[in-house]
Design a protein around this motif. Structure first.
Motif, PDB file in Angstrom:
ATOM      1  N   GLU A 162       0.952  -1.422  -0.259  1.00 41.34           N
ATOM      2  CA  GLU A 162       0.049  -0.074  -0.312  1.00 41.34           C
ATOM      3  C   GLU A 162       1.132   1.360  -0.254  1.00 41.34           C
ATOM      4  O   GLU A 162       0.380   2.300  -0.121  1.00 41.34           O
ATOM      5  CB  GLU A 162      -1.163  -0.150   1.200  1.00 41.34           C
ATOM      6  CG  GLU A 162      -2.196  -1.124   1.133  1.00 41.34           C
ATOM      7  CD  GLU A 162      -3.390  -1.211   2.504  1.00 41.34           C
ATOM      8  OE1 GLU A 162      -2.584  -0.167   3.338  1.00 41.34           O
ATOM      9  OE2 GLU A 162      -4.307  -1.914   2.053  1.00 41.34           O
ATOM     10  N   TYR A 214      -2.427   8.094  -2.072  1.00 42.04           N
ATOM     11  CA  TYR A 214      -3.171   8.422  -1.186  1.00 42.04           C
ATOM     12  C   TYR A 214      -4.268   8.382  -0.861  1.00 42.04           C
ATOM     13  O   TYR A 214      -4.753   7.952   0.799  1.00 42.04           O
ATOM     14  CB  TYR A 214      -3.040  10.712  -2.067  1.00 42.04           C
ATOM     15  CG  TYR A 214      -3.214  11.413  -0.796  1.00 42.04           C
ATOM     16  CD1 TYR A 214      -3.346  11.632  -0.319  1.00 42.04           C
ATOM     17  CD2 TYR A 214      -4.564  11.633  -1.103  1.00 42.04           C
ATOM     18  CE1 TYR A 214      -3.815  12.889   0.587  1.00 42.04           C
ATOM     19  CE2 TYR A 214      -5.516  12.678   0.822  1.00 42.04           C
ATOM     20  CZ  TYR A 214      -4.662  12.594   1.259  1.00 42.04           C
ATOM     21  OH  TYR A 214      -4.764  13.762   1.868  1.00 42.04           O
ATOM     22  N   SER A 215      -5.006   7.995  -1.395  1.00 45.02           N
ATOM     23  CA  SER A 215      -6.291   7.612  -0.665  1.00 45.02           C
ATOM     24  C   SER A 215      -6.774   6.329  -0.183  1.00 45.02           C
ATOM     25  O   SER A 215      -7.076   5.568   0.541  1.00 45.02           O
ATOM     26  CB  SER A 215      -7.963   7.809  -2.012  1.00 45.02           C
ATOM     27  OG  SER A 215      -7.906   9.140  -2.309  1.00 45.02           O
ATOM     28  N   ASN A 251      -3.728   5.173   1.302  1.00 44.67           N
ATOM     29  CA  ASN A 251      -3.616   5.252   2.954  1.00 44.67           C
ATOM     30  C   ASN A 251      -4.321   5.943   3.906  1.00 44.67           C
ATOM     31  O   ASN A 251      -3.199   6.568   4.780  1.00 44.67           O
ATOM     32  CB  ASN A 251      -1.920   5.714   3.132  1.00 44.67           C
ATOM     33  CG  ASN A 251      -1.239   4.337   2.085  1.00 44.67           C
ATOM     34  OD1 ASN A 251      -0.770   3.602   2.737  1.00 44.67           O
ATOM     35  ND2 ASN A 251      -1.085   4.747   0.915  1.00 44.67           N
ATOM     36  N   ASN A 252      -5.452   6.460   3.237  1.00 44.52           N
ATOM     37  CA  ASN A 252      -6.749   7.173   4.161  1.00 44.52           C
ATOM     38  C   ASN A 252      -6.462   8.803   4.705  1.00 44.52           C
ATOM     39  O   ASN A 252      -6.369   8.917   5.404  1.00 44.52           O
ATOM     40  CB  ASN A 252      -6.935   6.743   5.233  1.00 44.52           C
ATOM     41  CG  ASN A 252      -7.397   4.745   5.000  1.00 44.52           C
ATOM     42  OD1 ASN A 252      -8.341   5.029   4.697  1.00 44.52           O
ATOM     43  ND2 ASN A 252      -6.936   4.096   5.754  1.00 44.52           N
ATOM     44  N   GLY A 253      -4.913   9.102   3.195  1.00 51.35           N
ATOM     45  CA  GLY A 253      -4.735  10.595   3.936  1.00 51.35           C
ATOM     46  C   GLY A 253      -3.806  10.373   4.463  1.00 51.35           C
ATOM     47  O   GLY A 253      -3.473  11.418   5.036  1.00 51.35           O
ATOM     48  N   LYS A 254      -3.114   9.511   5.493  1.00 49.29           N
ATOM     49  CA  LYS A 254      -2.224   9.392   6.491  1.00 49.29           C
ATOM     50  C   LYS A 254      -0.632   9.459   6.063  1.00 49.29           C
ATOM     51  O   LYS A 254      -0.175  10.067   7.121  1.00 49.29           O
ATOM     52  CB  LYS A 254      -2.326   8.371   7.411  1.00 49.29           C
ATOM     53  CG  LYS A 254      -3.741   7.864   8.049  1.00 49.29           C
ATOM     54  CD  LYS A 254      -3.215   6.357   8.339  1.00 49.29           C
ATOM     55  CE  LYS A 254      -5.260   6.417   9.225  1.00 49.29           C
ATOM     56  NZ  LYS A 254      -4.851   4.963  10.243  1.00 49.29           N
TER      57      LYS A 254
END
Length: 230
Positions: free
Chosen positions: A115, A140-141, A143-146
């Protein structure tokens, strides 16, 4: 009652028979070398083809085919390439490209985290316009924006890096049997093709691999991403 050793032997014999059967079919489908080729004694089945066939069969893939093309194949039009492979359309002609995330954090150096990997292999149509930004946004999405978006900058990996990671030369890159287990991204447009059988590199410059899309997905476990435009 069958002893465990006999069961293992039976499984191995069955796998060997499948591989030999597949290779025999492949030999019948190999195209002759180009009439301009200086070597008319090329083997019909190479070690690469046999190895990848074994990898695919072992991975549960049954509907695939290898075809050898002339040395000047990449000088041909897409229509000519389609015809020599027997592809359904020029849009069924695909390639595998290795991308490197040039802005990955210093501790991201390999492919252990699919990921957030340093490298990805993207399978995309020759007729499509690949979008690195689409892959960037997807990761980016994913990784949930982290992870800051600035940490994703996907670029074509240098040829020597691609060869080191995959074991394949330019125009021969395939995501089957790579030296490194690089995460695969499959362009969504390929999934929508009809019929669902596409062509990509086969491990050698003049060797192409055709494969059923559903079986490829089960085998490669790719991320399916809308990463191109016509």
């Amino acid at each position: 009652m069958i002893e465990p050793e006999m069961e293992e032997l039976t499984d191995l014999e069955r796998l060997q028979a499948q591989i030999l059967h597949r290779i025999a079919k492949l030999e019948l489908s190999i195209l002759p070398p180009s009439k301009n080729s200086p070597n008319n004694d090329l083997p019909t089945t190479t070690a690469t083809e046999a190895r990848l066939s074994a990898v695919l069969v072992d991975g549960g893939v049954n509907d695939f085919s290898f075809k050898r093309v002339p040395s000047d194949y990449y000088d041909w039009s897409y229509e000519a390439r389609r015809d020599i492979l027997g592809a359904a359309s020029i849009h069924h002609l695909c390639k595998s490209i290795v991308l490197v995330n040039t802005q990955a954090a210093s501790n991201i150096t390999d492919c252990s985290d699919r990921e957030n990997s340093k490298y990805y292999v993207v399978v995309v149509q020759y007729t499509a316009r690949f979008s690195a930004d689409a892959v960037k946004n997807f990761l980016y999405s994913l990784n949930n924006g982290k992870i800051p978006k600035k940490r994703f900058n996907l670029r074509l990996a240098p040829e020597e890096i691609s060869h080191k990671l995959t074991g394949y030369e330019h125009n021969g890159v395939t995501c089957v049997g790579m030296k490194t287990d690089i995460p695969v991204i499959l362009d969504e447009a390929i999934v929508k093709l009809h019929p669902d059988f596409f062509w990509l590199g086969g491990g050698e410059i003049d060797l192409k691999l055709g494969i059923r899309t559903s079986e490829f997905i089960n085998f490669a476990k790719p991320f399916i991403v809308n990463c191109s435009g016509s």
